[in-house]
Design an enzyme around this catalytic site. Structure first.
Site, PDB file in Angstrom:
ATOM      1  N   ASP A 134      -0.873   7.692  10.073  1.00  0.00           N
ATOM      2  CA  ASP A 134      -1.265   6.494  10.837  1.00  0.00           C
ATOM      3  C   ASP A 134      -0.032   5.716  11.302  1.00  0.00           C
ATOM      4  O   ASP A 134      -0.130   4.571  11.695  1.00  0.00           O
ATOM      5  CB  ASP A 134      -2.193   5.590  10.014  1.00  0.00           C
ATOM      6  CG  ASP A 134      -1.519   5.061   8.749  1.00  0.00           C
ATOM      7  OD1 ASP A 134      -0.364   5.480   8.460  1.00  0.00           O
ATOM      8  OD2 ASP A 134      -2.129   4.224   8.047  1.00  0.00           O
ATOM      9  N   GLY A 186      -1.946  -4.180   0.995  1.00  0.00           N
ATOM     10  CA  GLY A 186      -2.121  -5.441   1.739  1.00  0.00           C
ATOM     11  C   GLY A 186      -1.214  -6.570   1.290  1.00  0.00           C
ATOM     12  O   GLY A 186      -1.266  -7.657   1.859  1.00  0.00           O
ATOM     13  N   SER A 209       0.822  -1.222   0.000  1.00  0.00           N
ATOM     14  CA  SER A 209       0.000   0.000   0.000  1.00  0.00           C
ATOM     15  C   SER A 209       0.853   1.269   0.000  1.00  0.00           C
ATOM     16  O   SER A 209       0.414   2.309  -0.485  1.00  0.00           O
ATOM     17  CB  SER A 209      -0.918   0.010   1.225  1.00  0.00           C
ATOM     18  OG  SER A 209      -0.144  -0.102   2.403  1.00  0.00           O
ATOM     19  N   HIS A 232       1.501   4.669   6.821  1.00  0.00           N
ATOM     20  CA  HIS A 232       1.405   5.154   5.442  1.00  0.00           C
ATOM     21  C   HIS A 232       1.873   6.604   5.335  1.00  0.00           C
ATOM     22  O   HIS A 232       1.760   7.370   6.286  1.00  0.00           O
ATOM     23  CB  HIS A 232      -0.036   5.019   4.938  1.00  0.00           C
ATOM     24  CG  HIS A 232      -0.484   3.600   4.879  1.00  0.00           C
ATOM     25  ND1 HIS A 232      -1.179   3.009   5.918  1.00  0.00           N
ATOM     26  CD2 HIS A 232      -0.316   2.650   3.938  1.00  0.00           C
ATOM     27  CE1 HIS A 232      -1.431   1.743   5.600  1.00  0.00           C
ATOM     28  NE2 HIS A 232      -0.915   1.498   4.400  1.00  0.00           N
ATOM     29  N   ASN A 251       3.996  -5.770   5.759  1.00  0.00           N
ATOM     30  CA  ASN A 251       2.779  -6.538   6.053  1.00  0.00           C
ATOM     31  C   ASN A 251       3.094  -7.948   6.555  1.00  0.00           C
ATOM     32  O   ASN A 251       2.281  -8.537   7.262  1.00  0.00           O
ATOM     33  CB  ASN A 251       1.877  -6.620   4.818  1.00  0.00           C
ATOM     34  CG  ASN A 251       1.251  -5.274   4.493  1.00  0.00           C
ATOM     35  OD1 ASN A 251       0.957  -4.490   5.403  1.00  0.00           O
ATOM     36  ND2 ASN A 251       1.060  -4.981   3.215  1.00  0.00           N
TER      37      ASN A 251
END
Ligand code: CA
Length: 731
Positions: free
Chosen positions: A706, A585, A556, A709, A615
């Protein structure tokens, strides 16, 4: 047959020791069908035991053992066959699904090892492993799935012969002919007689067309399952009798379904097209009138949704069970011949199928899921003098056990890297699991587009089943004693907390024991429509790209160049016709799959920018070594695929609010490992950590709102660091 004496190596040196009773090495007749559910064998005492008995397969249970807890390792055709041949789980034998895999026939298999040990080996019928069979003195196989009617048989010399007749009967005849042509008193043998039946699309032999005419066969309790109390992913599959079964291919109806009739319509009944005029006439005589009546009633609106599902179910199950009848007759012929020829007394006869199948349970046809009906494989074994007649075994056994069983039966040492267990101790213990037998089996399905069943894996012990659904990363726990139909997952029920913890520990232990390193196993995110859509779009763009000198590959954070990073992308990279292969993802295993399957070969970028791995940490906290190995596998792939391309490998970006964040720490561990992959020639490291972090290790929200990101300001940092590197690499 000549008596052979097993040679044993004594500790003192080579000494010939006659084994007590100096037995002959047994022959092995392995009868293997395709998609045959336990419920469709009367010896398993399932739903159809009275209406559709299988007296010949049942003979094996009466004279040998029937395994009631017999499972596959991956419930799909090719993978199960590869497990059987190698004695290894899919991730070890390399054949993880039917979409992307070709069986590596250079690896050891039990037929090959037995051939080397002096066995004569033969294979007739369905193979479905794409590459040519290896390890057989004789083979004749159906190309791919093969056909029921007038099938083609691929020959050892590369030619293909079409034979008129019905597939199950033809395979039986060929197997029998091979047996009869063998020199008596020759080598011991392995004969694998592998049927297409009862695989979809279910077209029985003409003599069985009317087998269940006028009867209403029993329905499973869960035919109208609404999938409540279990993972939402269950609703997303496309394998229901109600919605997904096709008009012509599955239901054998003529023409196309009327608009809005509740049938999937795309696939046609290819079997009918292969029939000659006489065969078509027989088929029409058997189905024509019933088809006509059905279509008339359908047109007249006489079916509500439930009634239509019931009609489809009856049509499906009757044809399926009629195909099974053909297989049962085949088993009877082979057993009769073994008896009459005297071979029976020293021949192990096995009946199994590559996996189970849904016969309407959960409203389904097909397989793939780890639920009992498709996880289970029929397994019946007759071995006079070794297995007592009438054994009903509850030992946990799996298809990876067949290879070591056959090797041990033949007195051949079992290689240490085989993951299955020889069943001989179970055979000799009247079917009881001996002390130290396995506590649970491990299962993994890797996800395919067909039927949209997601990737999932899990463990099953004597009572419980734990499943892990990859999309959504959900646990499911079933208490099979209280809920044999698997209608309610109790993973969130506090009363089952201790069992959940115990099964989770078992799951991790078995994954460790079997060396499951998911970060390195290329898988697609089937069943996730947004991912599939992006994959199709990017594959198209890869194919059509012109002068694309710069490719970004990742998750992402890379995909984000299309939103928060969009302006910067246009301004700084557009001149190189860049392609963004970032997928939200994604983990390393998905990138590996995409490179292999996404038309990457159409591209020849000057520079590829890789950022992946966070991830693997965020979803599972996978060990740093494993994730680093996944990144290494991607680098290896890229180097092979694009030998002239320079690779800029980014260190995984810092995440989490501060240096104490466990994910940050784990990523740091990965970064320290991957730094060594950069050689300064082809692979160049770009480490941006210092540009994002404050001196005290905190991560500012302005750069990563966040803490994972990037904001536009974060992308600016990436641009500023990358541009000089690109210049250095000649862009
Ligand atoms: Ca199958």
């Amino acid at each position: 047959m000549m008596t052979r004496v097993r040679c044993l190596l004594s500790a003192a040196g080579i000494a010939l020791a006659a084994v007590a009773g100096a037995e002959e090495r047994p022959n092995i007749v392995f009868i293997f069908s395709d998609d045959h559910a336990q419920a469709a064998i009367s010896a398993y005492q399932g739903l159809f035991r009275d209406v559709a008995p299988t007296p010949n397969i049942d003979r094996l249970a009466a004279h040998g053992a029937i395994f009631e807890r017999s499972y596959c390792a991956n419930s799909i055709c090719g993978p199960s066959r590869a497990c059987v041949l190698t004695g290894k789980h899919s991730h070890m034998n390399g054949f993880i699904d039917n979409e992307q895999c070709v069986f590596d026939g250079s690896q050891p298999t039990f037929p090959k090892t037995l051939q080397q040990a002096g066995y004569e080996t033969a294979l007739v019928g369905k193979w479905h492993l794409i590459s040519k069979p290896t390890g057989f003195d004789y083979w004749e196989v159906l190309p791919d799935q093969g056909f029921y009617y007038n099938p083609d048989f691929q020959q050892m010399d590369g030619s293909v012969k079409r034979v008129r007749g019905y597939c199950t009967d033809l395979i039986t005849d060929k197997a029998m002919a091979w047996l009869k042509e063998r020199k008596p008193g020759g080598k011991p043998f392995v004969l694998m007689c592998q049927h297409k039946a009862p695989h979809r699309n279910w077209v029985p032999a003409p003599r069985h067309y009317g087998l269940f005419k006028g009867k209403t066969l029993p329905e499973p309790d869960s035919l109208f399952d609404d999938y409540r109390d279990r993972s939402k992913t269950l609703r997303k599959q496309a394998m229901t009798i109600a919605k997904d079964i096709t008009w012509s291919h599955d239901m054998l109806l003529p023409g196309k379904p009327p608009e809005g009739s509740g049938f999937a319509g795309q696939m046609i009944n290819g079997e009918y097209l292969r029939m000659d005029a006489a065969q078509k006439a027989e088929f029409d005589a058997a189905y024509g009138e019933e088809n006509r009546r059905f279509m008339e009633n359908l047109k007249a609106g006489k079916f509500d949704a439930a009634a239509l599902t019931r009609w489809k179910y009856q049509r499906y199950i009757k044809n399926y069970l009629a195909c099974v009848r053909g297989v049962d007759e085949s088993v009877g012929k082979l057993l009769d011949y073994l008896d009459a020829s005297g071979l029976a007394k020293n021949t192990i006869v096995v009946y199994a199928s590559d996996q189970g199948f849904y016969l309407g349970e959960h409203g389904w046809y097909d397989k793939r899921w780890m639920f009992e009906q498709s996880l289970s494989m029929p397994l019946l074994v007759r071995w006079p003098g070794v297995i007592k007649p009438g054994v009903r075994s509850k030992a946990l056994v799996q298809n990876i056990d067949y290879a070591p069983t056959f090797l041990e039966a033949a007195g051949v040492p079992v290689p240490a890297d085989i993951q299955g267990k020889s069943l001989l101790p179970v055979f000799k213990n009247a079917g009881e699991a001996p002390a130290g037998w396995r506590e649970a089996i491990y299962y993994a399905y890797y996800g395919e587009r067909t039927h949209q069943v997601p990737m999932h894996d899990g463990v099953r012990d004597g009572r419980y089943k734990l499943m892990f659904m990859d999309p959504g990363r959900e646990w499911q726990l079933f208490d099979l004693e209280k809920d044999p139909g698997e209608m309610r997952s109790v993973h969130a029920d506090p009363a089952y907390r201790p069992e959940l913890e115990r099964m989770r520990a078992l799951y991790l232990k078995l994954r460790g024991d079997y060396q499951v390193r998911s970060s390195l196993i290329p898988v697609r995110r089937a069943s996730e429509p947004a991912w599939e859509e992006r994959f199709a779009q990017k594959a198209r763009q890869s194919r059509q790209a012109k002068n694309c000198d710069l490719v970004f590959i990742g998750d992402s954070i890379t995909q984000g160049w299309e939103k928060p990073g969009k302006e910067l992308w246009e301004k700084n990279f557009a001149k190189w016709n860049p392609l963004n292969l970032g997928f939200s993802g994604d983990r390393t295993e998905h990138v590996l799959w995409r490179l292999k399957n996404g038309n990457a070969n159409a591209l020849k970028p000057k520079v590829a920018v890789l950022l992946i791995g966070t991830n693997n940490t965020g979803h599972f906290m996978r060990p740093a070594d494993e994730t680093a190995s996944g990144i290494k596998a991607i680098l290896d792939d890229l180097r092979k695929r694009w030998p002239a391309t320079k690779i800029v490998m980014l260190s995984i970006l810092p995440r989490g609010p501060n240096a104490e964040d466990p994910m940050r720490k784990l990523n740091d561990g990965i970064n320290s490992r991957i730094a060594g992959f950069a050689d300064g020639k082809t692979i160049h490291l770009l480490d941006l950590s210092g540009k994002f972090l404050q001196p005290d290790g905190t991560l500012p929200a302005e750069l990563m709102p966040d803490r994972l990101h990037l904001s536009p300001a974060g992308y600016q940092i990436w641009v500023d660091a990358l541009l000089p590197k690109l210049a250095e690499l000649g862009l």
